[in-house]
Motif scaffolding. Structure first.
Motif, mmCIF file in Angstrom:
data_model
loop_
_atom_site.group_PDB
_atom_site.id
_atom_site.type_symbol
_atom_site.label_atom_id
_atom_site.label_comp_id
_atom_site.label_asym_id
_atom_site.label_seq_id
_atom_site.Cartn_x
_atom_site.Cartn_y
_atom_site.Cartn_z
ATOM 1 N N ASP A 273 -5.717 57.217 -20.807
ATOM 2 C CA ASP A 273 -6.075 55.889 -21.314
ATOM 3 C C ASP A 273 -6.306 54.971 -20.116
ATOM 4 O OD1 ASP A 273 -6.365 53.402 -22.421
ATOM 5 O OD2 ASP A 273 -4.773 53.661 -23.910
ATOM 6 N N ARG A 274 -7.517 55.001 -19.625
ATOM 7 C CA ARG A 274 -7.817 54.260 -18.396
ATOM 8 C C ARG A 274 -7.752 52.754 -18.607
ATOM 9 N NH1 ARG A 274 -12.081 57.343 -14.501
ATOM 10 N NH2 ARG A 274 -10.768 59.179 -14.223
ATOM 11 N N ILE A 275 -8.060 52.308 -19.819
ATOM 12 C CA ILE A 275 -8.043 50.858 -20.049
ATOM 13 C C ILE A 275 -6.607 50.344 -19.958
ATOM 14 C CG2 ILE A 275 -8.557 49.066 -21.774
ATOM 15 C CD1 ILE A 275 -11.008 50.898 -22.526
ATOM 16 N N ILE B 199 -16.340 63.251 -22.809
ATOM 17 C CA ILE B 199 -16.820 63.548 -21.442
ATOM 18 C C ILE B 199 -15.677 63.673 -20.444
ATOM 19 C CG2 ILE B 199 -19.044 62.431 -21.833
ATOM 20 C CD1 ILE B 199 -18.026 60.093 -20.073
ATOM 21 N N HIS B 200 -14.483 63.271 -20.863
ATOM 22 C CA HIS B 200 -13.388 63.150 -19.911
ATOM 23 C C HIS B 200 -12.111 63.684 -20.539
ATOM 24 C CE1 HIS B 200 -10.715 61.088 -17.087
ATOM 25 N NE2 HIS B 200 -11.774 60.940 -16.328
ATOM 26 N N PRO B 201 -12.038 65.011 -20.761
ATOM 27 C CA PRO B 201 -10.876 65.558 -21.476
ATOM 28 C C PRO B 201 -9.563 65.229 -20.773
ATOM 29 C CG PRO B 201 -12.498 67.278 -20.932
ATOM 30 C CD PRO B 201 -12.965 66.031 -20.280
ATOM 31 N N TYR C 178 -10.709 67.871 -3.875
ATOM 32 C CA TYR C 178 -9.959 68.610 -4.895
ATOM 33 C C TYR C 178 -9.851 67.732 -6.132
ATOM 34 C CZ TYR C 178 -8.285 72.176 -1.623
ATOM 35 O OH TYR C 178 -8.208 73.212 -0.731
ATOM 36 N N CYS C 179 -9.885 68.373 -7.303
ATOM 37 C CA CYS C 179 -9.669 67.595 -8.529
ATOM 38 C C CYS C 179 -9.161 68.504 -9.626
ATOM 39 C CB CYS C 179 -10.962 66.911 -8.983
ATOM 40 S SG CYS C 179 -10.633 65.774 -10.346
ATOM 41 N N VAL C 180 -8.178 68.012 -10.384
ATOM 42 C CA VAL C 180 -7.613 68.818 -11.474
ATOM 43 C C VAL C 180 -8.334 68.572 -12.799
ATOM 44 C CG1 VAL C 180 -5.306 68.921 -10.442
ATOM 45 C CG2 VAL C 180 -5.861 67.045 -12.023
ATOM 46 N N ARG C 181 -9.248 67.606 -12.829
ATOM 47 C CA ARG C 181 -9.852 67.210 -14.102
ATOM 48 C C ARG C 181 -11.122 68.004 -14.408
ATOM 49 N NH1 ARG C 181 -7.092 62.539 -15.857
ATOM 50 N NH2 ARG C 181 -8.080 63.047 -17.839
ATOM 51 N N SER C 182 -11.588 67.844 -15.648
ATOM 52 C CA SER C 182 -12.742 68.616 -16.131
ATOM 53 C C SER C 182 -13.825 67.681 -16.662
ATOM 54 C CB SER C 182 -12.311 69.538 -17.270
ATOM 55 O OG SER C 182 -11.282 70.379 -16.836
ATOM 56 N N CYS C 183 -14.025 66.542 -16.018
ATOM 57 C CA CYS C 183 -15.030 65.597 -16.518
ATOM 58 C C CYS C 183 -16.366 66.328 -16.654
ATOM 59 C CB CYS C 183 -15.137 64.399 -15.580
ATOM 60 S SG CYS C 183 -13.556 63.574 -15.383
ATOM 61 N N GLN C 184 -16.997 66.119 -17.797
ATOM 62 C CA GLN C 184 -18.132 66.967 -18.192
ATOM 63 C C GLN C 184 -19.393 66.740 -17.352
ATOM 64 O OE1 GLN C 184 -18.126 68.886 -21.697
ATOM 65 N NE2 GLN C 184 -16.181 69.041 -20.639
ATOM 66 N N TYR C 185 -19.360 65.707 -16.512
ATOM 67 C CA TYR C 185 -20.574 65.332 -15.764
ATOM 68 C C TYR C 185 -20.418 65.536 -14.261
ATOM 69 C CZ TYR C 185 -17.420 61.386 -15.322
ATOM 70 O OH TYR C 185 -16.297 60.632 -15.091
ATOM 71 N N CYS C 186 -19.235 65.931 -13.803
ATOM 72 C CA CYS C 186 -18.924 65.757 -12.384
ATOM 73 C C CYS C 186 -18.909 67.085 -11.623
ATOM 74 C CB CYS C 186 -17.552 65.083 -12.261
ATOM 75 S SG CYS C 186 -17.043 64.910 -10.547
ATOM 76 N N GLY C 187 -19.564 67.097 -10.482
ATOM 77 C CA GLY C 187 -19.630 68.298 -9.658
ATOM 78 C C GLY C 187 -18.309 68.683 -9.025
ATOM 79 N N LEU C 188 -17.330 67.780 -9.000
ATOM 80 C CA LEU C 188 -16.026 68.094 -8.395
ATOM 81 C C LEU C 188 -15.027 68.649 -9.410
ATOM 82 C CD1 LEU C 188 -15.299 65.067 -5.992
ATOM 83 C CD2 LEU C 188 -16.851 66.996 -5.698
ATOM 84 N N ARG C 189 -15.443 68.758 -10.677
ATOM 85 C CA ARG C 189 -14.506 69.201 -11.727
ATOM 86 C C ARG C 189 -13.851 70.525 -11.346
ATOM 87 N NH1 ARG C 189 -17.124 72.030 -16.115
ATOM 88 N NH2 ARG C 189 -16.031 70.697 -17.586
ATOM 89 N N VAL C 190 -12.660 70.738 -11.875
ATOM 90 C CA VAL C 190 -11.859 71.894 -11.470
ATOM 91 C C VAL C 190 -12.600 73.212 -11.709
ATOM 92 C CG1 VAL C 190 -10.596 72.077 -13.683
ATOM 93 C CG2 VAL C 190 -9.492 72.807 -11.547
ATOM 94 N N ALA D 133 -10.897 59.894 -3.712
ATOM 95 C CA ALA D 133 -10.735 61.348 -3.845
ATOM 96 C C ALA D 133 -10.825 61.722 -5.313
ATOM 97 C CB ALA D 133 -9.365 61.776 -3.296
ATOM 98 N N GLY D 134 -10.939 63.017 -5.582
ATOM 99 C CA GLY D 134 -10.755 63.481 -6.951
ATOM 100 C C GLY D 134 -9.297 63.271 -7.340
ATOM 101 N N GLU D 135 -8.944 63.681 -8.555
ATOM 102 C CA GLU D 135 -7.537 63.539 -8.956
ATOM 103 C C GLU D 135 -6.792 64.709 -8.321
ATOM 104 O OE1 GLU D 135 -7.382 61.569 -12.762
ATOM 105 O OE2 GLU D 135 -5.660 62.840 -13.225
ATOM 106 N N ASP D 136 -6.274 64.487 -7.145
ATOM 107 C CA ASP D 136 -5.743 65.550 -6.288
ATOM 108 C C ASP D 136 -4.259 65.295 -6.033
ATOM 109 O OD1 ASP D 136 -5.115 67.385 -4.367
ATOM 110 O OD2 ASP D 136 -6.335 66.474 -2.779
HETATM 111 S S1 SF4 Z 1 -15.067 62.195 -12.158
HETATM 112 FE FE1 SF4 Z 1 -13.270 62.073 -10.805
HETATM 113 S S2 SF4 Z 1 -11.559 62.797 -12.095
HETATM 114 FE FE2 SF4 Z 1 -13.454 63.485 -13.084
HETATM 115 S S3 SF4 Z 1 -13.800 65.572 -12.292
HETATM 116 FE FE3 SF4 Z 1 -14.955 64.130 -10.971
HETATM 117 S S4 SF4 Z 1 -13.593 63.652 -9.279
HETATM 118 FE FE4 SF4 Z 1 -12.368 64.566 -10.912
#
Ligand code: SF4
Length: 352
Positions: A168-170, A158-160, A48-60, A94-97
């Motif tokens: 701010d991951r840094i 890429i990481h809204p 599960y993941c709540v994020r919408s990263c533009q490259y990731c297959g697990l995006r919400v 995990a995703g951001e779950d």
């Molecule tokens: S990269 Fe991580 S945070 Fe971003 S959509 Fe994928 S699992 Fe979720």
């Protein structure tokens, strides 16, 4: 090493020059962290993941993807396997779950720390300082959070951020470090829009953040995501190739000699036969055999055609042992803590 020198290394395709880079990185690895290759048992506990990263297959937005969250008894069975295989660490990713609640994760961490001698690494996305502190108090040893790129505008593209929050991951990595975690991060190589300068800045930021673990891997386009199309042909664009990944591993070893650096499954995805071995020969000292039960593995598809989704945990273990021995290295024993952490030597100057 200066930014200009890093860019020069990144851009060269001269095989003889690169042989020199591989040699230097391998020597630095041997001097700083020795010949042991530590195995981290990887458990993908929820997709599960709540994020919408533009490259990731697990995006919400991947609404077709069946979602899972591993129950406690399955996690503990896999932890038992990690112990029986002699691994020193279990990595729970995990995703951001937020269905993985603070208390539940604390409970699982406490159980693992009470019932085994394993080090526990968490990689659960951008969580609040309170949660991170509670998990640390429960006994979690390490936290992994890739900053993906040091270029702020590219990161935002890429990481809204979630509504009402700024990602701010840094800054979060600095907080994670201040909580006493062994701290890991990393980047993707060849993100559409990533320049040579960006990538050189990433490597310098590894040093500045004084990271204990650094994972780098190629950007692999996922057809079902907004970044699934090929990058534009721009001379400043970093290619997302296997060779570029080895260069970044080698340069990272030279810039951060004491860090633990994995030879990742993304590398094995680009070159199943030799990718992991070449990563180990060019600066890496960690591998992460997958412990995730077979039925879940195809569902943790951050990028497509991921290596090692059909093997059992036992097969992964045997395969990794063989690969480590094939490059004349030893299978490490114990937790394999980061020598960087143990040294307390920042070697880095002030954090930004
Ligand atoms: S990269 Fe991580 S945070 Fe971003 S959509 Fe994928 S699992 Fe979720």
């Amino acid at each position: 090493m200066t930014k200009e020198k890093i860019v020069e290394w990144l851009k060269t395709d001269d095989e003889q020059v690169l042989e020199g880079l591989w040699r230097q990185a391998d020597q630095a690895r041997q001097l700083a962290v020795g010949d042991d290759v530590h195995l981290r048992g990887l458990l993908e506990i929820s997709n599960y993941c709540v994020r919408s990263c533009q490259y990731c297959g697990l995006r919400v937005e991947s609404t077709e993807l069946p979602r899972y969250r591993m129950p406690e008894h399955e996690i503990m069975d896999c932890v038992g396997e990690a112990v029986s295989y002699g691994y020193g660490t279990v990595v729970m990713q995990a995703g951001e779950d937020f269905g993985l609640t603070t208390d539940w994760i604390s409970h699982i961490v406490r159980r693992i720390k009470t019932e085994t001698d394993l080090a526990v690494t968490l990689s659960l996305g951008e969580r609040s300082l309170d949660e991170l502190a509670q998990w640390r108090a429960a006994g979690a040893d390490r936290y992994l959070l890739r900053f993906e790129t040091s270029n702020r505008s590219l990161f935002e593209r890429i990481h809204p951020s979630l509504p009402g929050k700024t990602s701010d991951r840094i800054d979060l990595l600095k907080q994670i470090k201040s909580l006493g975690y062994e701290t890991g991060s990393g980047v993707m190589i060849g993100i559409p829009g990533q320049t040579w300068d960006d990538l050189a800045e990433d490597i310098l930021l590894f040093r500045e953040l004084d990271l204990d673990m650094i994972g780098v891997g190629p950007f692999i386009a996922h057809g079902g995501t907004p970044l699934g199309r090929p990058a534009e042909n721009n001379p400043d664009q970093v290619p997302n190739t296997e060779l570029m990944t080895y260069k970044v591993i080698a340069l990272t070893r030279l810039v951060c000699p004491l860090a633990n650096i994995p030879s990742t499954s993304a590398l094995a995805t680009l070159n199943l036969a030799r990718g992991r071995e070449l990563g180990l020969a060019r600066g890496a000292n960690i591998v992460m055999p997958n412990l995730t039960p077979k039925q879940y593995r195809p569902l943790y598809e951050i990028y497509p055609a991921k290596a090692c989704i059909d093997e059992t945990a036992a097969e992964c273990r045997a395969c990794m042992h063989g690969r480590i021995r094939s490059v004349n290295r030893n299978v490490g024993s114990g937790r394999g803590d980061s020598p960087n952490r143990a040294s307390g030597d920042t070697g880095s100057g002030p954090l930004r």
